[in-house]
Design an enzyme around this catalytic site. Structure first.
Site, PDB file in Angstrom:
ATOM      1  CG  ASP A  55     -35.126 -47.618  15.915  1.00 34.87           C
ATOM      2  OD1 ASP A  55     -34.536 -46.711  15.531  1.00 34.87           O
ATOM      3  OD2 ASP A  55     -34.990 -48.685  15.404  1.00 34.87           O
ATOM      4  CB  ILE A  56     -37.782 -50.767  12.166  1.00 33.91           C
ATOM      5  CG1 ILE A  56     -38.798 -51.533  11.874  1.00 33.91           C
ATOM      6  CG2 ILE A  56     -36.406 -50.779  11.879  1.00 33.91           C
ATOM      7  CD1 ILE A  56     -38.875 -51.735  10.019  1.00 33.91           C
ATOM      8  CG  ASN A  63     -25.551 -42.300  15.788  1.00 33.12           C
ATOM      9  OD1 ASN A  63     -24.856 -42.172  16.756  1.00 33.12           O
ATOM     10  ND2 ASN A  63     -26.719 -43.120  15.679  1.00 33.12           N
ATOM     11  CD  GLU A  85     -29.666 -48.286   9.959  1.00 34.98           C
ATOM     12  OE1 GLU A  85     -30.827 -48.715   9.450  1.00 34.98           O
ATOM     13  OE2 GLU A  85     -29.167 -48.472  11.184  1.00 34.98           O
ATOM     14  CG  HIS A 136     -32.393 -39.951  13.141  1.00 35.24           C
ATOM     15  ND1 HIS A 136     -31.925 -39.786  11.752  1.00 35.24           N
ATOM     16  CD2 HIS A 136     -32.007 -40.942  13.704  1.00 35.24           C
ATOM     17  CE1 HIS A 136     -30.776 -40.774  11.967  1.00 35.24           C
ATOM     18  NE2 HIS A 136     -30.994 -41.519  12.989  1.00 35.24           N
TER      19      HIS A 136
HETATM   20  P1  5GP Z   1     -28.970 -43.894  12.955  1.00 35.14           P
HETATM   21  O1  5GP Z   1     -27.818 -44.862  12.831  1.00 35.14           O
HETATM   22  O2  5GP Z   1     -29.136 -43.401  11.515  1.00 35.14           O
HETATM   23  O3  5GP Z   1     -28.656 -43.083  13.766  1.00 35.14           O
HETATM   24  O4  5GP Z   1     -30.060 -44.901  13.327  1.00 35.14           O
HETATM   25  C1  5GP Z   1     -31.359 -45.123  12.353  1.00 35.14           C
HETATM   26  C2  5GP Z   1     -32.306 -45.955  13.165  1.00 35.14           C
HETATM   27  O5  5GP Z   1     -33.306 -45.790  12.216  1.00 35.14           O
HETATM   28  C3  5GP Z   1     -31.683 -47.296  13.607  1.00 35.14           C
HETATM   29  O6  5GP Z   1     -32.164 -47.375  14.959  1.00 35.14           O
HETATM   30  C4  5GP Z   1     -32.932 -48.206  12.827  1.00 35.14           C
HETATM   31  O7  5GP Z   1     -33.583 -48.989  13.451  1.00 35.14           O
HETATM   32  C5  5GP Z   1     -33.982 -47.266  12.378  1.00 35.14           C
HETATM   33  N1  5GP Z   1     -34.618 -47.636  11.085  1.00 35.14           N
HETATM   34  C6  5GP Z   1     -34.069 -47.770   9.855  1.00 35.14           C
HETATM   35  N2  5GP Z   1     -35.007 -48.182   9.265  1.00 35.14           N
HETATM   36  C7  5GP Z   1     -36.475 -47.881   9.575  1.00 35.14           C
HETATM   37  C8  5GP Z   1     -37.898 -47.864   9.087  1.00 35.14           C
HETATM   38  O8  5GP Z   1     -37.973 -48.311   8.034  1.00 35.14           O
HETATM   39  N3  5GP Z   1     -38.502 -47.859  10.029  1.00 35.14           N
HETATM   40  C9  5GP Z   1     -38.273 -47.434  11.257  1.00 35.14           C
HETATM   41  N4  5GP Z   1     -39.300 -47.417  12.086  1.00 35.14           N
HETATM   42  N5  5GP Z   1     -36.863 -47.321  11.808  1.00 35.14           N
HETATM   43  C10 5GP Z   1     -35.972 -47.469  10.857  1.00 35.14           C
END
Ligand code: 5GP
Length: 116
Positions: free
Chosen positions: A33-34, A91, A99, A104
């Site tokens: 995760d970034i 999520n 997000e 995932h």
């Molecule tokens: P969600 O809220 O959709 O469950 O989580 C999305 C996750 O993706 C977040 O923890 C965010 O930090 C991660 N994320 C968003 N954009 C990128 C990206 O471009 N690269 C990586 N490696 N992670 C990302």
């Protein structure tokens, strides 16, 4: 709502955007995760166009779903967090704060995690 093929994880899977890859096979990609929320924080992502957990469970082949979660387990072991413990999060939808609209699983561990 339909799957957005331009979402950021679709672009990572298509290698249009780089990632720090941990694992890849025909159906699954895992990468760091970034914005990590724990010492180990990876995202495990099926390559198919599934928006969220509901979409994945409803439409992915059972064998693929089984293989996906076996991969999550294998990665927890390989990353050294299986014994100390870890958290899986997925999520789904607006109230969860999802997000990225591509299914995932977050795999978090490496230290005691806050309750929430
Ligand atoms: P969600 O809220 O959709 O469950 O989580 C999305 C996750 O993706 C977040 O923890 C965010 O930090 C991660 N994320 C968003 N954009 C990128 C990206 O471009 N690269 C990586 N490696 N992670 C990302």
């Amino acid at each position: 709502m339909s799957y957005d093929p331009q979402n950021i994880f679709a672009r990572i899977i298509a290698e249009l955007i780089p990632c720090n890859k941990v694992y890849e096979d025909a159906n699954t990609l895992a990468f760091y995760d970034i914005a990590p929320k724990a010492p180990v924080h990876i995202l495990v992502v099926p390559k198919g166009p599934y928006m969220d957990f509901e979409d994945y469970v409803a439409h992915a082949p059972a064998q693929e779903i089984s293989g996906f979660f076996q991969t999550v387990s294998k990665l927890a072991q390989e990353l050294g967090i299986a014994e100390s413990g870890y958290r899986l999060i997925t999520n789904k939808g607006e109230h969860s704060g999802q997000e990225v609209p591509h299914f995932h699983v977050h795999l978090l561990g490496g230290a005691p995690l806050p309750l929430w």
